[in-house]
Write an enzyme that holds these catalytic residues in place. Structure first.
Site, short mmCIF file in Angstrom:
data_model
loop_
_atom_site.label_atom_id
_atom_site.label_comp_id
_atom_site.label_asym_id
_atom_site.label_seq_id
_atom_site.Cartn_x
_atom_site.Cartn_y
_atom_site.Cartn_z
N HIS A 66 0.84 -1.21 0.00
CA HIS A 66 0.00 0.00 0.00
C HIS A 66 0.88 1.26 0.00
CE1 HIS A 66 -3.74 2.26 1.15
NE2 HIS A 66 -2.83 3.10 1.61
N GLU A 67 1.78 1.33 0.97
CA GLU A 67 2.62 2.53 1.07
C GLU A 67 3.58 2.60 -0.12
OE1 GLU A 67 1.35 4.46 3.04
OE2 GLU A 67 0.30 3.06 4.36
N HIS A 106 1.83 4.43 -2.84
CA HIS A 106 1.88 5.89 -2.60
C HIS A 106 3.26 6.42 -3.03
CE1 HIS A 106 -1.87 6.70 -0.57
NE2 HIS A 106 -1.66 5.80 0.38
N GLU A 147 -4.63 7.73 -3.13
CA GLU A 147 -5.14 6.49 -2.55
C GLU A 147 -5.42 5.45 -3.64
OE1 GLU A 147 -4.78 6.20 0.54
OE2 GLU A 147 -5.85 4.35 0.96
ZN ZN Z 1 -3.11 5.19 1.75
#
Ligand code: ZN
Length: 499
Positions: free
Chosen positions: A267-268, A271, A297
């Site tokens: 997830h990170e 980003h 996101e």
């Molecule tokens: Zn996030």
């Protein structure tokens, strides 16, 4: 470069450099700062917020802007600007107009009040003491309503707040997206309740160094470049982009549960790849900034769930996990692992939610914060309203506020209007995912072969390189040929979870 444009670029670059320091302070507070450092940290944040605001609203900045654009009418005055420069000037004008609407005293007060509220929240959550946070939350909400009044709005005060994170988003659009979404997510959650896959093997003893090692390797395979980032540990994983070449990621490791570290890292990583893909030589211009928090996101969700929890990805990746943890996973077939990491199960905690129920957690928060901003709800009623909505949407309600309305940092830290971006991220990601599949018909085979760089390149081309060249909804429409709706996401979930 035209000298008037260069002057504005330099001033904006200076402002953005100071803003990068704000992000560095946040990273420090969450990872390295000793507990008692909070007092000086609050002062640092207050002073810096005030300084940045003064720079953004200075006479010098206004004069530089006025050489290029009529601030009131928005008419471009300099005929030499190319199309990207024109867009940059228009975005800088709109940022300037927003900044001057907020008095400097308000900006520094906001930084101070939210820093204190956040600090109190940590203790209130630990002690499960809602009353302790209540007066602080009231002060934050009062300031949020004041902020909406300063910024101005057409239909709804919440529009002014959500626009801070998602330009041009409105309550009207959000309601149109979220009402049908809420219904389809609820129905799907009920349908999935029949599936009781066993996920107990995800919990046990998993060596933390090995977990971190796997995460670090995967980040490189996804396309993060050595020297551009670091990965640390924090209670809540995040990615703080100080700059495209200085990305601060964190993950969370528990030796008793394995999957969380991997999904947080992906997830990170999503980003971080977004920020890395923004053109570093455009730093200081809107083209060198991310389009919105919702688009951000979408990048993290794309990697975490659409890729990371897909069967083709796991076909390639799971054998690596099995050889890293032979005792725990060696005898578990891929199909069981796939079912376990995709188990749909209502839970109390948003950050632990699966991809079906997650949206319901977000919509619940959206409805509550909207009611606060409208003045229709009192702070003291928060626990009760929270628990009622949890029961209604997810069929369960928490026994403690720690597992309920005290779980998130967003409200004490004055991020009203932020929650919807989590759900928007999923909607954007689903549309992007469909388009990526069309452009890469052999994507499943690539994933099975552990090839991921084509995804990074595709997202760079469609999303990252544009920065703020387009407004978020236009960016997604240009990338996917479709207007924003919840259809793609709903169809994606239905086809994945009703099989
Ligand atoms: Zn996030």
């Amino acid at each position: 470069m035209n000298s008037n444009f260069k002057k504005l670029f330099d001033l904006n670059k200076s402002n953005q450099t100071f803003e990068s320091l704000e992000r560095l302070l946040f990273w420090d507070q969450e990872t390295m700062m000793p507990k008692n450092g909070i007092n000086i940290k609050t002062l640092q944040k207050k002073e810096l917020a005030s300084l940045i605001h003064s720079k953004k609203t200075s006479k010098e900045y206004k004069e530089a802007l006025l050489k290029l654009i009529d601030i009131d009418s928005g008419q471009i005055l300099d005929k030499d600007l190319d199309i990207d420069q024109k867009r940059c000037v228009e975005v800088m004008r709109s940022d300037y107009q927003k900044a001057v609407k907020l008095p400097n005293s308000f900006v520094s007060k906001m930084a101070e009040v939210s820093s204190e509220a956040t600090h109190t929240w940590i203790e209130a959550k630990e002690k499960n003491d809602f009353a302790m946070l209540e007066p602080h939350l009231q002060s934050v909400i009062d300031l949020m309503r004041e902020k909406a009044d300063h910024l101005g709005y057409e239909d709804h005060p919440y529009d002014a707040l959500v626009n801070e994170y998602e330009p041009h988003m409105t309550v009207k659009t959000l309601d149109n997206l979220f009402n049908p979404l809420k219904e389809s997510l609820s129905n799907l959650t009920k349908k999935c309740a029949k599936n009781r896959a066993d996920d107990s093997f995800l919990y046990g003893v998993f060596d933390t160094d090995t977990q971190l090692e796997i995460g670090k390797k995967l980040l490189l395979e996804m396309g993060l470049e050595e020297g551009n980032y670091r990965l640390d540990l924090s209670a809540h994983p995040f990615c703080m982009p100080v700059h495209a070449n200085d990305l601060r990621l964190t993950t969370r490791i528990e030796d008793s549960s394995f999957h969380q570290c991997l999904s947080a890292t992906m997830h990170e990583g999503g980003h971080a790849l977004y920020e890395q893909g923004i053109l570093a030589d455009q730093f200081g211009l809107p083209i060198g900034q991310n389009a919105s928090i919702g688009v951000h996101e979408s990048q993290s969700k794309f990697w975490e769930t659409f890729i990371g929890q897909s069967l083709p990805f796991l076909k390639g990746f799971y054998p690596k996990l099995q050889s890293a943890f032979p005792k725990q996973l060696g005898n578990t077939p891929l199909s069981d692992y796939y079912e376990a990491v995709n188990l749909v199960q209502p839970s109390l905690i948003r950050i632990h939610a699966d991809e079906v129920t997650y949206g319901l957690h977000v919509i619940l928060r959206y409805e509550i914060e909207k009611a606060f901003v409208e003045g229709k709800m009192k702070v003291k009623d928060l626990p009760e309203v929270w628990n009622e909505k949890m029961e209604k949407y997810l069929g369960m309600s928490p026994h403690t506020n720690r597992e309920g309305c005290l779980q998130d940092i967003h409200w004490p830290s004055a991020h009203f209007g932020y929650f919807p971006t989590y759900a928007l991220g999923n909607l954007y990601a689903a549309q992007l995912f469909n388009e990526m599949k069309t452009d890469h018909p052999d994507y499943e085979l690539k994933l099975e072969n552990c090839e991921y760089l084509f995804i990074k390149k595709w997202l760079e081309e469609k999303v990252h390189q544009h920065g703020r060249r387009y407004d978020p909804q236009d960016l997604i429409e240009k990338a996917t040929g479709k207007k924003l709706s919840s259809d793609a996401f709903t169809k994606y979930l239905e086809s994945k979870y009703t099989k």
